[in-house]
Write an enzyme that holds these catalytic residues in place. Structure first.
Site, PDB file in Angstrom:
ATOM      1  N   SER A 111       0.592  -1.138  -0.171  1.00 33.13           N
ATOM      2  CA  SER A 111       0.189  -0.193  -0.002  1.00 33.13           C
ATOM      3  C   SER A 111       1.025   1.324  -0.055  1.00 33.13           C
ATOM      4  O   SER A 111       2.203   1.345   0.234  1.00 33.13           O
ATOM      5  CB  SER A 111      -0.610   0.125   1.084  1.00 33.13           C
ATOM      6  OG  SER A 111      -1.420   1.291   1.597  1.00 33.13           O
ATOM      7  N   TYR A 160      -3.258  -0.805  10.196  1.00 30.83           N
ATOM      8  CA  TYR A 160      -2.158  -1.209   8.985  1.00 30.83           C
ATOM      9  C   TYR A 160      -1.409  -0.485   8.000  1.00 30.83           C
ATOM     10  O   TYR A 160      -0.718  -1.525   7.616  1.00 30.83           O
ATOM     11  CB  TYR A 160      -3.755  -0.275   8.032  1.00 30.83           C
ATOM     12  CG  TYR A 160      -3.732  -0.721   7.134  1.00 30.83           C
ATOM     13  CD1 TYR A 160      -4.481  -1.733   6.336  1.00 30.83           C
ATOM     14  CD2 TYR A 160      -3.389   0.796   6.101  1.00 30.83           C
ATOM     15  CE1 TYR A 160      -4.740  -2.023   5.027  1.00 30.83           C
ATOM     16  CE2 TYR A 160      -3.337  -0.037   4.522  1.00 30.83           C
ATOM     17  CZ  TYR A 160      -4.285  -0.810   4.384  1.00 30.83           C
ATOM     18  OH  TYR A 160      -4.387  -0.907   3.059  1.00 30.83           O
TER      19      TYR A 160
END
Length: 254
Positions: free
Chosen positions: A138, A151
């Site tokens: 990501s 995350y």
């Protein structure tokens, strides 16, 4: 170009979102796609769409955080040419408001889940004298994203994991790369916004869309196209790389 004829591909989290788009495209390009998901309804719908188009798909219920379960499943599949580590969950919160249970949950799925699948697939790929592993990281692995402590930590681990595997298995003809999407419009995103920002859905959607300099979120099919290239024989010279697919987020937000 980019054909996957006679290839077996495993896609975790293939029942929805990016995983679904990858599963559909890989099947169109000739792969037999094995969809691993805890959402058997979503996985079944994806598989049905593949078979309706004349492709091959098999679904498996699998909790990727359970190593023994993962290892046995991969053994039952046998030959695996391509592994897409895509299954993941999100969490909102700074470090000081991230509960231990929430941190552990994110790590178990996002990090341990990817590790378990890599651990299970490497012996099969070594025996088969090669393979390709692609991990979904990501932009959060590369830049600071507000309120995404757990995350971001998990995706940083995915990036590092990808580089480590790429280095360690060069001599076994195993390539490993990662992709780092920015915000991609999926049903998960819509649900995430509705859950965390009730009453502000339209405002938050527009804000998240415009955080990409290109002015919109990505589409799942765009992520799938990059994944296809990186897993195809045309990308045989590429390993140990991370590919931002982010509408300019990392380098143009200034």
């Amino acid at each position: 170009m980019f054909k996957l004829d006679n290839k077996t591909a495993v896609v975790t989290g293939g029942g929805s979102g990016i995983g679904k788009a990858i599963s559909l495209l890989f099947a169109v390009q000739g792969a037999h796609v094995h969809i691993l998901d805890v959402d058997q309804i979503g996985a079944g719908l994806t598989a049905a769409e593949i078979t309706e188009r004349g492709g091959k798909a098999t679904t498996h219920f699998c909790d990727v955080s359970k190593q023994a379960e993962v290892v046995e499943l991969f053994k039952s599949i046998g030959t695996v040419n391509i592994l897409i580590n895509n299954a993941g969950i999100a969490h909102v919160g700074k470090a000081t408001v991230t509960a231990e249970a929430d941190f552990d949950r994110v790590m178990n799925v996002n990090v341990k889940g990817a590790y378990n699948c890599i651990y299970a697939v490497l012996p099969l790929m070594i025996e088969n004298k090669g393979g390709v592993i692609l991990n979904t990281a990501s932009i959060a692995a590369h830049v600071g994203i507000a309120d995404r402590f757990a995350y971001s930590t998990s995706k940083g681990a995915i990036y590092a994991m990808s580089m480590s595997v790429a280095k360690d298995y060069l001599n076994e003809n195993i390539r490993c790369n990662s992709i780092s999407p920015a915000r991609v419009h999926t049903p998960f995103v819509d649900g995430f916004i509705a859950k965390n920002y009730p009453g502000k859905e339209a405002e938050i959607f527009e804000k998240l869309s415009k955080s990409q300099p290109i002015g919109r979120m990505g589409q799942t099919t765009e992520i799938a196209s990059l994944a296809l290239f990186l897993c195809s024989d045309e990308a045989a010279f590429i390993t140990g790389c991370d590919y931002p697919i982010d509408g300019g987020f990392v380098h143009l937000n200034n």
